[in-house]
Design a protein around this motif. Structure first.
Motif, mmCIF file in Angstrom:
data_model
loop_
_atom_site.group_PDB
_atom_site.id
_atom_site.type_symbol
_atom_site.label_atom_id
_atom_site.label_comp_id
_atom_site.label_asym_id
_atom_site.label_seq_id
_atom_site.Cartn_x
_atom_site.Cartn_y
_atom_site.Cartn_z
ATOM 1 N N LYS A 164 47.168 38.257 40.574
ATOM 2 C CA LYS A 164 46.327 37.146 40.130
ATOM 3 C C LYS A 164 45.786 36.354 41.315
ATOM 4 C CE LYS A 164 44.627 34.278 37.040
ATOM 5 N NZ LYS A 164 43.517 34.685 36.139
ATOM 6 N N GLU A 167 42.679 37.682 43.117
ATOM 7 C CA GLU A 167 41.395 37.643 42.407
ATOM 8 C C GLU A 167 40.512 36.528 42.950
ATOM 9 O OE1 GLU A 167 42.395 37.279 38.308
ATOM 10 O OE2 GLU A 167 43.239 39.319 38.158
ATOM 11 N N LYS A 189 41.021 43.402 47.712
ATOM 12 C CA LYS A 189 40.084 43.734 46.637
ATOM 13 C C LYS A 189 39.943 45.238 46.487
ATOM 14 C CE LYS A 189 35.300 43.042 45.118
ATOM 15 N NZ LYS A 189 33.986 42.416 45.439
ATOM 16 N N ARG A 196 44.718 49.950 40.660
ATOM 17 C CA ARG A 196 45.120 49.111 39.533
ATOM 18 C C ARG A 196 45.805 49.911 38.424
ATOM 19 N NH1 ARG A 196 43.797 44.022 38.473
ATOM 20 N NH2 ARG A 196 42.101 44.081 40.005
#
Length: 311
Positions: A164, A167, A189, A196
Motif C-alpha cells: 500500500k 502506491e 512500481k 503482483r
C-alpha cells in the motif's frame, strides 16, 4: 567447515576453479536446528557517511567514524541476502539490488551469479520473503531472464502495508542522496507490476514455513518486517534494515533511508533489547558480511558480538 555445518546447501556448491574477481568469501552457512541458512553477499553500496545519522552533530558522527577506522565521507555498506531451507521449502529472504538504476553502483547486484556459484537453482526457490520494497531488497528479481527461471507458483510474502505504501510513497522525512528517491519509486512500481500475482500479503505475522515466521515492525518503511527462524532451541533473526552498524552504540541516530525515523528508532531499540535478552543470533542487510552475531548490553547502549567463523 566442520561436519556439523556441512549441510545440503553447501553440499550443492560446486565452485570449480577460483575466480580472479572473487577473492573474498561471498557466502557463509549456519544451521538453526533443522533449518539450513546461507548468508550470501550481494556486494556493497558506497554511500555518504551522513546517511548513518542525519539528526546528529556532524562532528559527533565524524568521531564515531574515526573510532571505527572508517572513512570520513563515504564507505561501503554491505548487502546481505539469506537463503533458508526448511522442510521442502527453499526461501529467499530479500533479493538484493540486481540492477543498477543509473546510480553507478557497480559492486552491488551480485546475488544471481553468487547463487549460481553456490549451486542454488532459481527454479528451486519456493518462496521469497521481503523485509521491504526498497530497490536493494527486490531488484535481483528484476534482472533480465530471472523471472523466466522462477517457478510459476512462486510465493512472494510481503506486508500489505508495504504494498500500500508504495502506491504513493512519502519521502518527506528521508535524507537520501540525489537520484535515490526516483530510483526507489520506479523500482518498487515495476516490481509490483511484474510480480503482483505472486504476492501473498500478511498484516502483522505469518508463518512461511516450519520455524520461519515473518513479523511486521514498521518504522524503516510502514511494512518493514523481520524474519525469525527457530528450530531445536536455536534462534536467528534476519532484521533487514531495522539495524545498522552504528545502531548498537547509537540506536537513536536516524538513518537516511528511514521513512519514519522516530518509529524506526523505537523499533530498533525494542529489537536490540529483545536480542540481548534472548541471546539469539542476528543477521541484517547492512552489517558487515557475513553479519552473523549476537547483541550484548553495554551500559545504556548495546554491543555487537560477531560470531567466530566456523569453517
Amino acid at each position: 567447515m566442520n561436519l556439523e555445518t556441512k549441510m545440503s546447501l553447501e553440499n550443492t556448491a560446486h565452485t570449480g576453479r577460483p575466480r580472479l574477481d572473487e577473492l573474498v568469501p561471498s557466502r557463509y552457512a549456519v544451521r538453526i536446528g533443522e533449518i539450513e541458512v546461507l548468508v550470501v553477499s550481494d556486494g556493497v553500496l558506497p554511500l555518504p557517511t551522513a546517511m548513518l545519522g542525519h539528526n546528529i552533530d556532524p562532528a559527533v558522527r565524524a568521531t564515531w567514524l574515526k573510532d571505527m577506522f572508517l572513512p570520513a565521507d563515504a564507505f561501503d555498506w554491505a548487502l546481505n541476502v539469506v537463503v533458508v531451507r526448511s522442510g521442502d521449502q527453499t526461501i529467499l529472504l530479500d533479493a538484493g539490488l540486481g540492477i543498477d538504476p543509473d546510480l553507478h553502483l557497480p559492486r552491488a547486484g551480485q546475488l544471481i551469479k553468487r547463487l549460481e556459484a553456490a549451486g542454488i537453482d532459481l527454479a528451486s526457490v519456493t518462496d521469497v520473503v521481503l523485509t521491504h520494497m526498497h530497490m536493494d531488497h527486490i531488484g535481483g528479481l528484476l534482472v533480465d531472464g530471472v523471472k523466466d527461471q522462477l517457478r510459476p507458483d512462486l510465493r512472494i510474502h510481503v506486508a500489505a502495508a508495504e504494498v500500500k505504501f508504495w502506491e504513493a510513497p512519502d519521502f518527506s522525512r528521508v535524507s537520501m542522496p540525489p537520484g535515490f528517491p526516483d530510483a526507489l519509486r520506479a523500482t518498487a512500481k515495476r516490481f509490483a507490476e511484474e510480480y503482483r500475482s505472486h504476492f501473498r500479503l500478511f498484516d502483522d505475522e505469518y508463518e512461511v514455513a516450519p520455524g520461519v515466521v515473518v513479523h511486521r515492525t514498521g518504522g524503516h518503511t510502514p511494512g518493514h518486517s523481520v524474519i525469525r527462524l527457530a528450530s531445536g532451541g536455536d534462534r536467528l533473526m534476519f532484521a533487514g534494515d531495522a539495524v545498522f552498524a552504528v545502531g548498537f552504540e547509537h540506536p537513536d541516530w536516524y538513518n537516511g533511508f528511514e521513512h519514519d525515523p522516530e518509529e524506526a528508532a523505537r523499533v530498533r531499540l525494542r529489537l536490540l533489547r529483545e536480542l540481548a535478552d534472548t541471546g539469539e543470533q542476528l543477521v541484517a542487510t547492512h552489517l558487515p558480511f557475513p553479519s552473523v552475531g549476537r547483541v550484548a548490553t553495554d551500559g545504556d547502549a548495546f554491543r555487537w558480538v560477531a560470531a567466530f567463523w566456523d569453517y
